[in-house]
Design a protein around this motif. Structure first.
Motif, short mmCIF file in Angstrom:
data_model
loop_
_atom_site.label_atom_id
_atom_site.label_comp_id
_atom_site.label_asym_id
_atom_site.label_seq_id
_atom_site.Cartn_x
_atom_site.Cartn_y
_atom_site.Cartn_z
N VAL A 40 0.85 -1.19 0.00
CA VAL A 40 0.00 0.00 0.00
C VAL A 40 0.89 1.24 0.00
O VAL A 40 1.85 1.31 0.77
CB VAL A 40 -0.89 0.01 1.26
CG1 VAL A 40 -1.49 1.39 1.50
CG2 VAL A 40 -1.99 -1.03 1.14
N LEU A 42 1.43 4.66 1.27
CA LEU A 42 0.94 5.67 2.22
C LEU A 42 1.04 7.02 1.52
O LEU A 42 0.07 7.75 1.39
CB LEU A 42 1.77 5.60 3.51
CG LEU A 42 1.43 6.57 4.63
CD1 LEU A 42 -0.05 6.73 4.86
CD2 LEU A 42 2.12 6.12 5.90
N THR A 60 0.52 10.77 11.75
CA THR A 60 -0.94 10.84 11.69
C THR A 60 -1.55 9.56 11.10
O THR A 60 -2.77 9.45 11.01
CB THR A 60 -1.41 12.04 10.85
OG1 THR A 60 -0.87 11.89 9.52
CG2 THR A 60 -0.94 13.35 11.44
N SER A 61 -0.70 8.65 10.66
CA SER A 61 -1.20 7.50 9.89
C SER A 61 -0.95 6.13 10.52
O SER A 61 -1.77 5.23 10.39
CB SER A 61 -0.50 7.48 8.51
OG SER A 61 -0.67 8.68 7.82
N TYR A 64 -3.43 3.66 12.21
CA TYR A 64 -4.60 3.20 11.45
C TYR A 64 -4.30 1.93 10.66
O TYR A 64 -5.21 1.33 10.10
CB TYR A 64 -5.10 4.30 10.52
CG TYR A 64 -5.76 5.43 11.28
CD1 TYR A 64 -7.08 5.29 11.72
CD2 TYR A 64 -5.07 6.57 11.62
CE1 TYR A 64 -7.69 6.30 12.45
CE2 TYR A 64 -5.67 7.59 12.34
CZ TYR A 64 -6.98 7.45 12.76
OH TYR A 64 -7.59 8.43 13.49
N PHE A 65 -3.03 1.54 10.59
CA PHE A 65 -2.68 0.28 9.93
C PHE A 65 -2.67 -0.84 10.95
O PHE A 65 -2.32 -0.63 12.12
CB PHE A 65 -1.30 0.41 9.27
CG PHE A 65 -1.34 1.21 8.00
CD1 PHE A 65 -1.41 0.59 6.77
CD2 PHE A 65 -1.36 2.61 8.04
CE1 PHE A 65 -1.46 1.33 5.59
CE2 PHE A 65 -1.42 3.35 6.87
CZ PHE A 65 -1.48 2.70 5.64
N PRO A 66 -3.07 -2.03 10.54
CA PRO A 66 -3.22 -3.11 11.52
C PRO A 66 -1.87 -3.59 12.06
O PRO A 66 -0.83 -3.37 11.45
CB PRO A 66 -3.91 -4.22 10.72
CG PRO A 66 -3.64 -3.93 9.29
CD PRO A 66 -3.50 -2.44 9.19
N GLY B 24 -3.84 6.42 1.91
CA GLY B 24 -3.14 5.31 2.57
C GLY B 24 -3.81 4.89 3.86
O GLY B 24 -3.97 3.69 4.14
N VAL B 25 -4.23 5.86 4.64
CA VAL B 25 -4.88 5.57 5.91
C VAL B 25 -6.19 4.81 5.69
O VAL B 25 -6.50 3.85 6.42
CB VAL B 25 -5.12 6.88 6.69
CG1 VAL B 25 -6.22 6.73 7.72
CG2 VAL B 25 -3.82 7.33 7.34
N GLY B 28 -5.28 1.32 5.08
CA GLY B 28 -4.90 0.66 6.31
C GLY B 28 -6.12 0.19 7.10
O GLY B 28 -6.17 -0.94 7.59
N VAL B 29 -7.11 1.06 7.17
CA VAL B 29 -8.35 0.72 7.89
C VAL B 29 -9.05 -0.46 7.22
O VAL B 29 -9.47 -1.42 7.87
CB VAL B 29 -9.29 1.95 7.96
CG1 VAL B 29 -10.67 1.55 8.47
CG2 VAL B 29 -8.67 3.03 8.84
#
Lengths: 273, 273, 273
Positions: A40, A42, A60-61, A64-66, B24-25, B28-29
């Motif tokens: 992915v 970002l 800020t990111s 939110y990624f697992p 990207g976020v 991620g979600v």
């Protein structure tokens, strides 16, 4: 732990831009090592050499990624110099990139469990170039991690406290005025300031607060873009919790001639003792 | 139905641009909820807040994606206001996004089987922000759909006829002349007009037809770019079936100073009774 | 062979840019045929119609992708004309695109095992358009290859020597001076010259060598960007092995007013006999 799954998620952040094959080549290298990885972007449009903007976007990111996500982050003006390449684990995610301050915010957010320098040549491309460690060192490290190699294999342990931390902009009280700065200007022209919760909410809850940009005043307080009057900037809590100046349907940065780093004074709030 | 597979295909369309981590976020979600999903960017470079261009790109694209595809579409100037977030199924595909007209063309193309508003907070991130529903509401909805949650679970049923439809540009006959408009200008500078088949083909089959842009005339009719004379614009059936003005090896929009919405008159064809 | 795996890796290179749905639609078509394929953007920002830049990026990239990779390459100003669409295999990878010179460098790098023209309509979309073979012919060919169709099924065999090869820029000795050219300007403003190893290394090993750009001289030789003085361009071996002119923290192309194709003279080296 989660990183050991073969079906890894890898998120890329670079300043490589779209027009060359640099990002694509890194992905080719990774997928040669970890064919089942999910990649992915970002962002690959960090301004060239702008380590601090890269660090901010990561800030800020990343949560939110697992868990299990591996971040491949390359904003690397010092490539080939003595700056280290590193990999570390934090909250069940891994980060790989140059140790030049790109992780400054992540290291404020959380404490890494384990850090290594990327000096094991067995996990690099043969004869790495001096100018593209993204391809020759960082991407192979990520590919090997994603294929199940333990982080500790990639190189020697590094003391977490030795990782490079850049001084981070932060609004300051000065004679009863909060001197804030434009921390980031996003693609819509929203100006995100170095004001975090709970201060953001304190400012917005007080209808007397204003932002001063040179001789211009921003007096509107809104919760959403569409509440704002047209042609007039407004203060809003942005999606990262920071205080932001926005313009409905337009670019606040353009209207106020604001660039990153510029000062924005916040008045009308008593400074905390 | 096809949407229930775990290996879902998800196509994204937004106006978020490349330089922030916003797209990207969202990915991620989604991947935190549906790790096996395949993500494809339809485009993230819709001009900021330009709902109609987003709607148009969706129109020319969606049926090329296989059944089971979930479209995550966010051009959302009204985020946080009373505009609804919705999800619906149509021809074995699903669409998720703001109900602000972004689906105007899709709703002309086909009739949805089932529509819901995204009001079930169990399928949102906790404490959704007022300014980034892409991350907090739409991406989670898509991730849950991709992981097997039924569309009906995401919220209350909505009457399909209540979905917002914007007035769509359409060429009109006016005193024997077809008054068309520049509907979209693509990255090559091709100008796509609001003229659809079978009218496109009727115009191109008649060698007397011309396009008038101000005082300039476009008289060439071509089937391919390479048939056109250099330095002279030409009329062509574009890959979506629309009538287009093109310039071989260059930008027709630039040569003719055309911008989206500008009028282009087509002469030489008798208007249908 | 490796191409027959179902979990194929597909790399895209186009001049379609980000703002339309053109790339996304091709991906939709591919994933409809090969749902398990992994798609990677090599780049979609080749300058419009610039076949040679596309060819160059492919040259510096393709061997970093693993065996089994299928390259979908579309820079295609002659779409719909008599130029052929082709597919070929080389070093266990496959290439699909227009036969217009886009493969010029790849065909210098290696000799294809097998070449076909894409004339079997069974592996195209029905009624292919005259203007978007990327969607209607090339993407379906790639999707079928990725799903296990043999390359030989896609169309009639083509004599490999008949593939279009463009004349490639190459530095030349002229009266004791090496007349080189700006082959590519990357996103950082690095100027990559048409000077390859071992000549690159010979030039850099000799401290007397200089690059002349009009009346300006580049005299610094560096191994990494960070070794260079600020505000002064330098010569460096770039990550593809080519000689490059760089500016630490800035754009060498901008400082030297260099554009692709411009001449750069290298002095101080004796020409080989």
């Amino acid at each position: 732990m989660a990183l050991m799954k073969t079906n890894s998620l890898i998120a890329l952040l670079t300043d490589f831009g779209p027009q060359d094959g640099y990002v694509g080549v890194m992905k080719g290298v990774i997928l040669g090592l970890a064919p089942d990885a999910t990649l992915v972007d970002l962002t690959n449009a960090v301004p060239p050499h702008d380590v601090l903007t890269g660090a901010w976007i990561l800030h800020t990111s990343w949560r939110y990624f697992p868990e299990g996500t591996i971040f491949l982050t390359v904003v690397d003006p010092g490539v080939g110099s003595k700056r280290r390449g590193v990999a570390f684990q934090v909250e069940e995610r891994a980060f790989v990139g140059p140790d030049n301050g790109l992780f400054s915010y992540v290291l404020v957010d959380a404490t890494p469990d384990r850090v290594v320098s990327l000096d094991n040549s067995a996990y690099q491309l043969p004869n790495p170039s001096a100018t593209f460690h993204g391809r020759d060192i960082f991407a192979p490290a990520v590919g090997h991690l994603a294929s199940g190699v333990a982080l500790g294999q990639l190189g020697k342990p590094v003391e977490p406290s030795s990782l490079v931390r850049l001084p981070l902009p932060r609004a300051e009280w000065r004679a009863g005025v909060l001197a804030a700065h434009a921390l980031h200007i996003d693609g819509f022209g929203n100006v995100i300031l170095d004001v975090e919760p709970p201060l953001t909410d304190l400012i917005l809850a007080n209808s007397a607060t204003q932002a001063l940009v040179g001789w211009r005043r921003v007096t509107q307080h809104v919760r959403t873009y569409s509440e704002a009057s047209k042609n007039e900037c407004a203060l809003l809590r942005d999606s990262s919790g920071h205080l932001a100046i926005i313009l409905r349907g337009g670019s606040a940065a353009q209207m106020l001639h604001l660039r990153r780093g510029n000062e924005v004074r916040i008045t009308g709030l008593r400074s905390p003792v």
